[in-house]
Enzyme design. Structure first.
Site, PDB file in Angstrom:
ATOM      1  N   LYS A  45       0.842  -1.205   0.000  1.00  0.00           N
ATOM      2  CA  LYS A  45       0.000   0.000   0.000  1.00  0.00           C
ATOM      3  C   LYS A  45       0.873   1.249   0.000  1.00  0.00           C
ATOM      4  CE  LYS A  45      -4.315   1.113   2.411  1.00  0.00           C
ATOM      5  NZ  LYS A  45      -5.054   0.803   3.645  1.00  0.00           N
ATOM      6  N   ARG A  95     -19.064  -0.818  14.174  1.00  0.00           N
ATOM      7  CA  ARG A  95     -19.751   0.477  14.240  1.00  0.00           C
ATOM      8  C   ARG A  95     -21.200   0.371  13.823  1.00  0.00           C
ATOM      9  NH1 ARG A  95     -15.216   3.126  10.594  1.00  0.00           N
ATOM     10  NH2 ARG A  95     -15.658   1.108   9.668  1.00  0.00           N
ATOM     11  N   SER A 133     -11.266   6.215   9.437  1.00  0.00           N
ATOM     12  CA  SER A 133     -10.008   6.859   9.037  1.00  0.00           C
ATOM     13  C   SER A 133     -10.139   7.415   7.622  1.00  0.00           C
ATOM     14  CB  SER A 133      -8.858   5.853   9.084  1.00  0.00           C
ATOM     15  OG  SER A 133      -8.668   5.388  10.399  1.00  0.00           O
TER      16      SER A 133
END
Ligand code: PNS
Length: 169
Positions: A45, A95, A133
């Site tokens: 990444k 979440r 994020s």
């Protein structure tokens, strides 16, 4: 039978760590003897906001004084890292229902890879349930203020990268 300390590994990218992550860490602290925050070193990444070493530094600063927490990096399989640090439990935050499918898949895959591994889910405070994020970075990069979404040290580091006011809190 001495089962040894209850060690939890809380893995993630943490690019950057946000208030939702922090809430999960504090929720799992009373349940485990030690919490290892494990930052994935994803070599493939390239589009990260903070380099891994800076993410670690930031999380260490955020968790300063919490002697039951430590920060490490890992690469490769999570279950191998867990074995290395003597942990059998991994912690993840849930979440919303939208998190469920991926998290369920990861939990089952980790269990298949190492049947001793259990995944424990914690739900963050409602006011943090929409923070990610990805959104924090998007808001910041588009000129928005991330105050309240991330710990103050993260906001300061983000502003420093943009060359913003050095003393901004
Ligand atoms: O913060 P993230 O990006 O949702 O975290 C994802 C993470 C790091 C927990 C996950 O990608 C991971 O565990 N990667 C390590 C590789 C691995 O073990 N893969 C197989 C299990 S699904």
């Amino acid at each position: 039978m001495n089962k040894g300390p209850r060690i939890a590994v809380y893995p993630g990218s943490f690019d950057p760590i946000h208030e939702g992550h922090l809430d999960i860490i504090h929720r799992c602290r009373p349940v485990f003897d030690r919490v290892v925050v494990a930052v994935l070193r994803n070599t493939g990444k390239t589009s990260s906001f903070f380099p891994v070493e800076e993410r670690v530094e930031i999380i260490e600063a955020v968790l300063e004084g919490f002697d039951d927490c430590r920060v490490e990096t890992f690469e490769g399989l999570l279950v191998h890292f867990m074995d290395k640090v003597g942990a059998r439990t991994t912690v993840r935050g849930l979440r919303a229902v939208s998190d469920f499918e991926t998290e369920f898949q990861m939990a089952l895959m980790n269990r298949r890879l190492d049947p001793r591994v259990e995944t424990v889910f914690f739900t963050p405070k409602e006011e943090y349930s929409y923070i990610s994020s990805r959104l924090v970075k998007e808001i910041f990069l588009l000129g928005g203020d991330v105050e309240g979404l991330v710990p103050p040290v993260v906001r300061r580091r983000m502003l420093a990268r943009r060359g913003g006011p050095a003393g901004a809190r």
